[in-house]
Design a protein around this motif. Structure first.
Motif, PDB file in Angstrom:
ATOM      1  N   THR A  84       0.807  -1.213   0.000  1.00  0.00           N
ATOM      2  CA  THR A  84       0.000   0.000   0.000  1.00  0.00           C
ATOM      3  C   THR A  84       0.847   1.273   0.000  1.00  0.00           C
ATOM      4  N   LYS A 138     -18.622   4.533  -8.375  1.00  0.00           N
ATOM      5  CA  LYS A 138     -17.186   4.259  -8.426  1.00  0.00           C
ATOM      6  C   LYS A 138     -16.992   3.292  -9.583  1.00  0.00           C
ATOM      7  N   ARG A 148     -15.885   8.971 -10.478  1.00  0.00           N
ATOM      8  CA  ARG A 148     -16.341   9.036  -9.084  1.00  0.00           C
ATOM      9  C   ARG A 148     -17.516   9.997  -9.028  1.00  0.00           C
ATOM     10  N   LYS A 151      -7.915  14.575  -4.429  1.00  0.00           N
ATOM     11  CA  LYS A 151      -7.066  14.613  -3.244  1.00  0.00           C
ATOM     12  C   LYS A 151      -5.801  13.774  -3.433  1.00  0.00           C
ATOM     13  N   GLU A 152      -5.961  12.551  -3.952  1.00  0.00           N
ATOM     14  CA  GLU A 152      -4.821  11.657  -4.152  1.00  0.00           C
ATOM     15  C   GLU A 152      -5.061  10.779  -5.371  1.00  0.00           C
ATOM     16  N   PHE A 211     -10.904   3.016  -4.388  1.00  0.00           N
ATOM     17  CA  PHE A 211     -11.522   4.319  -4.135  1.00  0.00           C
ATOM     18  C   PHE A 211     -11.493   4.548  -2.633  1.00  0.00           C
ATOM     19  N   GLU A 212     -10.853   5.628  -2.232  1.00  0.00           N
ATOM     20  CA  GLU A 212     -10.760   5.917  -0.791  1.00  0.00           C
ATOM     21  C   GLU A 212     -11.721   7.031  -0.428  1.00  0.00           C
ATOM     22  N   CYS A 225      -4.544   3.987  -6.262  1.00  0.00           N
ATOM     23  CA  CYS A 225      -5.341   4.618  -5.209  1.00  0.00           C
ATOM     24  C   CYS A 225      -5.895   5.939  -5.717  1.00  0.00           C
ATOM     25  N   PHE A 226      -7.195   6.103  -5.560  1.00  0.00           N
ATOM     26  CA  PHE A 226      -7.916   7.264  -6.075  1.00  0.00           C
ATOM     27  C   PHE A 226      -8.760   7.847  -4.956  1.00  0.00           C
ATOM     28  N   LYS A 227      -8.578   9.138  -4.696  1.00  0.00           N
ATOM     29  CA  LYS A 227      -9.390   9.790  -3.678  1.00  0.00           C
ATOM     30  C   LYS A 227      -9.827  11.154  -4.195  1.00  0.00           C
ATOM     31  N   ALA A 228     -11.129  11.347  -4.233  1.00  0.00           N
ATOM     32  CA  ALA A 228     -11.721  12.625  -4.615  1.00  0.00           C
ATOM     33  C   ALA A 228     -12.721  13.001  -3.534  1.00  0.00           C
ATOM     34  N   GLU A 229     -12.920  14.299  -3.358  1.00  0.00           N
ATOM     35  CA  GLU A 229     -13.786  14.787  -2.289  1.00  0.00           C
ATOM     36  C   GLU A 229     -14.848  15.728  -2.849  1.00  0.00           C
TER      37      GLU A 229
END
Length: 136
Positions: free
Chosen positions: A28, A61, A74, A89-90, A135-136, A99-103
């Motif tokens: 990770t 997702k 997303r 975000k990431e 998806f985080e 790793c995919f992070k959206a807010e």
């Protein structure tokens, strides 16, 4: 006999705890950030756009591979008003995953949020990768 059993139980629990922690973090760690392009609706492939339209009212997702490209979608489902935005975000590669992070960013207080239902989502395009997307 009781002390030996207690010691053995504590030893086994310690080993399991240490193994569990190392398994959770294995693979990770970030290898590198990934480049991407945020797409306007007019740039989204028609077949992907149809899929988004079908599922946009729910938490969405989705990954879509096409040729040399990977598309990641997303969506945040139905919102009561407009004025939402989405912030990346990431987005990075690990040993075994992307790793995919959206807010979701809500309308500003006192802002001019239209009282119309909206379905905010973001579509990014990146290099085709075979790793699973988390998806985080």
């Amino acid at each position: 006999m009781g002390k030996k059993l207690c010691f053995f139980s504590m030893f086994v629990l310690t080993i399991l705890l240490l193994c569990g922690c190392s398994l959770k973090t294995a693979g990770t760690e970030k290898i590198r950030d990934l480049e991407y392009t945020v797409l306007a609706e007019s740039e989204i492939p028609e077949s992907l756009l149809q899929k988004i339209e079908e599922e946009k009212s729910d938490d969405l997702k989705l990954t879509w591979r096409d040729g040399d490209d990977l598309y990641i979608v997303r969506g945040f489902g139905m919102q009561e008003t407009g004025g939402y935005s989405i912030q990346m975000k990431e987005f990075y590669l690990t040993d075994n995953a992307v790793c995919f992070k959206a807010e979701l960013i809500g309308p500003e207080n006192g802002g001019d949020a239209k009282k119309v239902v909206s379905y905010p989502y973001i579509v990014i395009k990146t290099e085709r990768l075979e790793e699973n997307v988390i998806f985080e």
